[in-house]
Design a protein around this motif. Structure first.
Motif, short mmCIF file in Angstrom:
data_model
loop_
_atom_site.label_atom_id
_atom_site.label_comp_id
_atom_site.label_asym_id
_atom_site.label_seq_id
_atom_site.Cartn_x
_atom_site.Cartn_y
_atom_site.Cartn_z
N LYS A 1 49.70 34.27 55.09
CA LYS A 1 49.86 35.71 54.94
C LYS A 1 48.53 36.37 55.25
CE LYS A 1 53.36 35.56 51.34
NZ LYS A 1 53.69 35.95 49.97
N PRO A 2 48.55 37.50 55.90
CA PRO A 2 47.29 38.19 56.16
C PRO A 2 46.68 38.69 54.85
CG PRO A 2 49.13 39.56 56.82
CD PRO A 2 49.70 38.23 56.43
N GLN A 3 45.37 38.59 54.73
CA GLN A 3 44.70 39.08 53.52
C GLN A 3 44.65 40.60 53.56
OE1 GLN A 3 40.87 37.28 53.20
NE2 GLN A 3 41.68 35.40 52.34
N ILE A 4 44.88 41.19 52.41
CA ILE A 4 44.83 42.63 52.28
C ILE A 4 43.59 42.99 51.47
CG2 ILE A 4 45.99 44.67 51.39
CD1 ILE A 4 48.63 43.13 51.71
N HIS A 5 42.73 43.79 52.03
CA HIS A 5 41.53 44.22 51.33
C HIS A 5 41.81 45.56 50.66
CE1 HIS A 5 39.14 41.02 53.04
NE2 HIS A 5 39.68 41.28 54.21
N LEU A 6 41.74 45.55 49.34
CA LEU A 6 42.02 46.76 48.58
C LEU A 6 40.73 47.51 48.29
CD1 LEU A 6 44.57 45.37 45.99
CD2 LEU A 6 45.05 46.60 48.09
N ARG A 7 40.80 48.80 48.40
CA ARG A 7 39.66 49.64 48.02
C ARG A 7 40.01 50.34 46.72
NH1 ARG A 7 39.32 52.69 53.52
NH2 ARG A 7 39.43 50.87 54.82
N SER A 8 39.09 50.30 45.78
CA SER A 8 39.36 50.90 44.48
C SER A 8 38.09 51.54 43.95
CB SER A 8 39.83 49.83 43.50
OG SER A 8 39.98 50.38 42.22
N SER A 9 38.29 52.63 43.23
CA SER A 9 37.15 53.28 42.58
C SER A 9 37.18 53.00 41.08
CB SER A 9 37.19 54.78 42.85
OG SER A 9 38.37 55.34 42.30
N ALA A 10 37.97 52.02 40.66
CA ALA A 10 38.10 51.70 39.24
C ALA A 10 36.81 51.07 38.71
CB ALA A 10 39.26 50.74 39.02
N THR A 11 36.47 51.40 37.50
CA THR A 11 35.32 50.81 36.82
C THR A 11 35.77 50.31 35.45
OG1 THR A 11 34.68 52.93 35.87
CG2 THR A 11 33.65 52.31 37.96
N GLU A 12 34.99 49.41 34.87
CA GLU A 12 35.32 48.89 33.57
C GLU A 12 35.00 49.95 32.51
OE1 GLU A 12 34.37 44.85 31.15
OE2 GLU A 12 34.47 44.82 33.33
N VAL A 13 35.93 50.11 31.58
CA VAL A 13 35.77 51.14 30.55
C VAL A 13 34.89 50.61 29.43
CG1 VAL A 13 37.01 52.53 28.86
CG2 VAL A 13 38.01 52.13 31.09
#
Length: 63
Positions: free
Chosen positions: A18-30
């Motif tokens: 399966k092709p790898q999907i690179h996710l972009r996220s602005s989430a940070t640990e709380v």
């Protein structure tokens, strides 16, 4: 010699990549905004709305 196509085929030792999907996220640990402790075993983080801001506090500061 002609053979009928089989309706069920067992694929063994085959790999369908399966092709790898690179996710972009602005989430940070709380973390607690008072003592800076992060979420871990035995410590819970709660979000409280104070005016127009959201404040994250740990279970020790749960007011």
């Amino acid at each position: 010699m002609l053979a009928k196509p089989k309706s069920h085929v067992l694929y063994s030792e085959m790999y369908f990549g399966k092709p790898q999907i690179h996710l972009r996220s602005s989430a940070t640990e709380v973390a607690c905004q008072l003592c800076k402790s992060e979420l871990r075993e035995g410590i819970g983080i709660t979000a409280k709305r104070m005016g127009d801001r959201i404040v994250f506090v740990c279970s020790e500061h749960g007011f």
